[in-house]
Design a protein around this motif. Structure first.
Motif, mmCIF file in Angstrom:
data_model
loop_
_atom_site.group_PDB
_atom_site.id
_atom_site.type_symbol
_atom_site.label_atom_id
_atom_site.label_comp_id
_atom_site.label_asym_id
_atom_site.label_seq_id
_atom_site.Cartn_x
_atom_site.Cartn_y
_atom_site.Cartn_z
ATOM 1 N N GLY A 126 0.870 -1.244 0.121
ATOM 2 C CA GLY A 126 0.117 0.083 0.052
ATOM 3 C C GLY A 126 0.960 1.210 0.071
ATOM 4 O O GLY A 126 0.396 2.417 -0.511
ATOM 5 N N SER A 127 2.055 1.207 0.522
ATOM 6 C CA SER A 127 2.911 2.396 0.600
ATOM 7 C C SER A 127 3.735 2.549 -0.684
ATOM 8 O O SER A 127 4.020 3.607 -1.212
ATOM 9 N N LEU A 128 3.902 1.319 -1.486
ATOM 10 C CA LEU A 128 4.507 1.465 -2.604
ATOM 11 C C LEU A 128 3.645 1.713 -3.689
ATOM 12 O O LEU A 128 4.043 2.313 -4.866
ATOM 13 N N MET A 129 2.264 1.491 -3.813
ATOM 14 C CA MET A 129 1.530 1.596 -4.957
ATOM 15 C C MET A 129 1.203 3.075 -5.321
ATOM 16 O O MET A 129 1.118 3.382 -6.574
ATOM 17 N N PRO A 130 1.360 3.973 -4.404
ATOM 18 C CA PRO A 130 0.837 5.484 -4.984
ATOM 19 C C PRO A 130 2.282 5.914 -5.875
ATOM 20 O O PRO A 130 1.974 6.821 -6.582
ATOM 21 N N LYS A 144 -6.344 9.241 -11.732
ATOM 22 C CA LYS A 144 -7.514 9.388 -11.019
ATOM 23 C C LYS A 144 -7.917 8.092 -10.443
ATOM 24 O O LYS A 144 -8.457 7.839 -9.377
ATOM 25 N N SER A 145 -7.929 6.993 -11.470
ATOM 26 C CA SER A 145 -8.354 5.804 -10.905
ATOM 27 C C SER A 145 -7.365 5.139 -9.879
ATOM 28 O O SER A 145 -7.746 4.325 -8.894
ATOM 29 N N ARG A 146 -6.028 5.379 -9.963
ATOM 30 C CA ARG A 146 -4.934 5.215 -8.893
ATOM 31 C C ARG A 146 -5.406 5.746 -7.565
ATOM 32 O O ARG A 146 -5.446 5.079 -6.482
ATOM 33 N N ARG A 147 -5.853 7.067 -7.551
ATOM 34 C CA ARG A 147 -6.022 7.873 -6.299
ATOM 35 C C ARG A 147 -7.369 7.317 -5.735
ATOM 36 O O ARG A 147 -7.464 7.121 -4.437
ATOM 37 N N PHE A 148 -8.345 6.832 -6.674
ATOM 38 C CA PHE A 148 -9.750 6.308 -6.090
ATOM 39 C C PHE A 148 -9.314 4.886 -5.259
ATOM 40 O O PHE A 148 -9.930 4.629 -4.350
ATOM 41 N N GLY A 149 -8.612 4.202 -5.976
ATOM 42 C CA GLY A 149 -8.144 2.762 -5.506
ATOM 43 C C GLY A 149 -7.321 3.064 -4.002
ATOM 44 O O GLY A 149 -7.594 2.145 -3.248
ATOM 45 N N VAL A 150 -6.605 4.106 -3.944
ATOM 46 C CA VAL A 150 -5.767 4.317 -2.700
ATOM 47 C C VAL A 150 -6.820 5.065 -1.575
ATOM 48 O O VAL A 150 -6.752 4.526 -0.438
#
Length: 183
Positions: free
Chosen positions: A133-137, A161-167
């Motif tokens: 979870g810390s690496l994904m952003p 935007k999709s990455r931000r929604f997922g996080v």
């Protein structure tokens, strides 16, 4: 990138020599299957413990293939695949160690063992999820890891935007019916 790869290979091959060394000391018959009540339902040969190192090595080779594939398609994605593989291999190593311990004590009831296999696996998996979870952003647009749908891969803006929604989930200032307009 050299240290993560060394760790990867270390965790990939560690169960094999440990299990081979343990085979000398294991009893001929070991518990190989437990039911839902944590009772032994099948006893087997001590050589069945070699299954865990074989599965670990096969999984490591698959992860290496994925990391090579991802690095060929996009730059700098190999590191994320290697780090993910390290954590999965660490979980495989912990499970191998747990079952070697069970084999040594010839446990007939897993309830009597001081640590539960579910506590071990899910505890390590929780730590793994925190690290991932810390690496994904920090990931850029890629075809291997992340929310990889047809619309999210169109351009960098929709990927972000999709990455931000997922996080982070749905933004609080948007009503749910307007969320898809936001994307």
């Amino acid at each position: 990138m050299k240290i993560p790869k060394i760790l990867f290979y270390f965790f990939m091959f560690l169960p094999l020599p440990v299990t081979l060394a343990a085979l000398v000391f294991l009893p001929e018959q070991i518990p190989t299957h437990f039911d839902m009540d944590n009772q032994v339902t099948r006893w087997g040969s001590k050589y069945e413990t070699l299954i865990f190192p074989a599965v670990t090595i096969i999984f490591g080779l698959i992860m290496l293939g994925i990391s090579k594939f991802s690095d060929n398609r996009e730059s700098n994605q190999e590191k994320v695949c290697i780090i993910t593989g390290i954590f999965f291999l660490f979980i495989f190593n912990a499970v191998t160690g747990y079952f070697l311990y069970i084999d040594f004590i010839k446990a007939e009831d897993l309830s009597a063992v001081f640590i539960d296999i579910y506590q071990l696996v899910f505890g390590l998996f929780g730590i793994f999820m925190i690290v991932i979870g810390s690496l994904m952003p920090k990931l850029g647009m890629n075809s291997v890891i992340g929310l990889r749908t047809q619309w999210s891969m169109k351009n960098e803006t929709t990927w972000e935007k999709s990455r931000r929604f997922g996080v982070f989930g749905r933004p609080a200032d948007f009503p749910s019916y307007q969320y898809f307009l936001y994307i």
